[in-house]
Design an enzyme around this catalytic site. Structure first.
Site, PDB file in Angstrom:
ATOM      1  N   HIS A   1     -10.701  -0.733   3.928  1.00 60.15           N
ATOM      2  CA  HIS A   1      -9.490  -0.571   3.115  1.00 60.15           C
ATOM      3  C   HIS A   1      -9.959  -0.264   1.689  1.00 60.15           C
ATOM      4  O   HIS A   1      -9.816  -1.096   0.780  1.00 60.15           O
ATOM      5  CB  HIS A   1      -8.665  -1.857   3.192  1.00 60.15           C
ATOM      6  CG  HIS A   1      -7.232  -1.717   2.775  1.00 60.15           C
ATOM      7  ND1 HIS A   1      -6.759  -0.624   2.061  1.00 60.15           N
ATOM      8  CD2 HIS A   1      -6.158  -2.538   2.960  1.00 60.15           C
ATOM      9  CE1 HIS A   1      -5.464  -0.801   1.837  1.00 60.15           C
ATOM     10  NE2 HIS A   1      -5.075  -1.949   2.368  1.00 60.15           N
TER      11      HIS A   1
ATOM     12  N   THR B   1       0.842  -1.198   0.000  1.00 59.23           N
ATOM     13  CA  THR B   1       0.000   0.000   0.000  1.00 59.23           C
ATOM     14  C   THR B   1       0.878   1.248   0.000  1.00 59.23           C
ATOM     15  O   THR B   1       0.683   2.164  -0.801  1.00 59.23           O
ATOM     16  CB  THR B   1      -0.961  -0.015   1.206  1.00 59.23           C
ATOM     17  OG1 THR B   1      -1.696  -1.238   1.171  1.00 59.23           O
ATOM     18  CG2 THR B   1      -1.925   1.160   1.165  1.00 59.23           C
TER      19      THR B   1
HETATM   20  C1  NCD Z   1      -3.731  -6.043   3.727  1.00 62.52           C
HETATM   21  C2  NCD Z   1      -3.973  -5.064   4.845  1.00 62.52           C
HETATM   22  O1  NCD Z   1      -3.065  -4.349   5.274  1.00 62.52           O
HETATM   23  O2  NCD Z   1      -5.130  -5.038   5.284  1.00 62.52           O
HETATM   24  N1  NCD Z   1      -2.572  -5.796   2.998  1.00 62.52           N
HETATM   25  C3  NCD Z   1      -2.579  -4.849   2.008  1.00 62.52           C
HETATM   26  O3  NCD Z   1      -2.901  -3.701   2.220  1.00 62.52           O
HETATM   27  N2  NCD Z   1      -2.248  -5.267   0.775  1.00 62.52           N
HETATM   28  C4  NCD Z   1      -3.891  -7.457   4.115  1.00 62.52           C
HETATM   29  C5  NCD Z   1      -3.106  -8.033   5.274  1.00 62.52           C
HETATM   30  O4  NCD Z   1      -2.329  -7.347   5.936  1.00 62.52           O
HETATM   31  O5  NCD Z   1      -3.269  -9.215   5.527  1.00 62.52           O
END
Ligand code: NCD
Length: 309
Positions: A135, A58
């Site tokens: 998210h 991210t």
């Molecule tokens: C996720 C998150 O941070 O929620 N990762 C992400 O942003 N790609 C999933 C996770 O941490 O398992």
């Protein structure tokens, strides 16, 4: 459609028409995200990147997106190196980011933190994950991945697998997929089922939903298998985690039992949910999915700034 100055806190803040518009715009960003074309549309824009929780994809894809658009980034990935350590409130940290930049991206361990940040900032706030809550930018890139891989979102048969209780990505995605009339199958250990609130929201949107603990049967009819990591850091009791760790592992053998064009997605990081030998199959799209974070975040940054390609 105008998104200038809009906060992106939850996918629930968007209707289907807006989501479709954003998906189509993100598609246009792909050659720019790959560096095949260049643009300077965000030259002069400063982004605050405030990560109070660990992140690889991210954070780096937001940074890549901003760089590809020729904007600049300030921020931190380690909150212990900030005045938080001296007891500063989140509201005051946000006030500073607002003063120093034009857009704020925030990831924080507390649910509701992004919404709170938006109250203290005139600059648009983008939620990059708030605890077990939401998210939305991940949700947008997940939808983009299904669209690019399958040609459409409507009518797909989608399994959401793993930690549906604490996994914020599936809380956002389940809701969005329900808007598209997708058949949803929730596969999780009993103790990690989808929260009632999200389940009811999906039902209200008219989604056909099955819940089960068994993956083997469900995988046969699936078009999309979306796996998640058990969110160890969110368990109040380590014993509860020990009981569910390793509940599911997708293997090459299982993939062979599914449809030929089944796609396997994961927001990553994976731990043991997907056996590495699945990576070589044509069904594995999770690394492409992670790349899709760049064009999607380019699209979102450009839209909230009100400057379009
Ligand atoms: C996720 C998150 O941070 O929620 N990762 C992400 O942003 N790609 C999933 C996770 O941490 O398992």
């Amino acid at each position: 459609m105008n998104f200038k100055g809009k906060d992106i806190i939850s996918i629930r803040d968007f209707d289907k028409k807006e989501i479709n518009f954003i998906l189509n715009y993100a598609k246009k960003m792909v050659p720019y995200a790959k560096g095949e074309k260049t643009t300077t549309i965000l030259q002069g824009t400063v982004l605050s990147s405030l990560f109070f929780e660990p992140s690889t994809r991210t954070r780096l894809s937001f940074e890549s997106a901003m760089n590809r658009l020729h904007g600049k980034i300030i921020g931190f990935a380690d909150p212990t190196a900030t005045s938080q350590k001296k007891g500063e409130s989140l509201a005051d940290t946000i006030r500073m980011a607002d003063a120093y930049s034009d857009v704020i991206v925030i990831r924080h361990p507390l649910e509701g933190s992004a919404r709170l940040a938006a109250e203290f900032s005139d600059a648009p706030v983008i939620n990059a994950g708030d605890g077990a809550g939401r998210h939305p930018t991940q949700c947008f890139l997940d939808l983009l991945t299904i669209l690019l891989e399958k040609g459409k979102i409507e009518g797909q048969n989608v399994i959401l697998l793993g930690d549906l209780k604490y996994g914020r990505t599936v809380h956002s995605l389940a809701y969005a997929l329900a808007m598209y009339g997708v058949d949803l199958t929730f596969v999780s250990p009993k103790s990690l089922q989808m929260p009632k609130e999200t389940l009811n929201e999906c039902k209200e949107l008219g989604a056909d939903i099955q819940s089960t603990t068994k993956l083997d049967k469900a995988i046969k009819n699936a078009d999309v298998l979306y796996a998640t990591r058990i969110q160890k850091e969110r368990f109040p009791d380590p014993e509860e985690y020990n009981q569910v760790v390793g509940s599911y592992q997708i293997t090459q053998e299982m993939v062979k039992n599914g449809k030929d064009d089944l796609i396997i997605m994961h927001p990553l990081p994976r731990v043991t949910e997907i056996s590495p030998d699945v990576d070589q199959t044509k069904n594995a799209v999770y690394f492409k999915q992670a790349f899709n974070g760049v064009p999607m975040r380019m699209a979102l940054l450009s839209l909230v700034r009100g400057v379009m390609l």
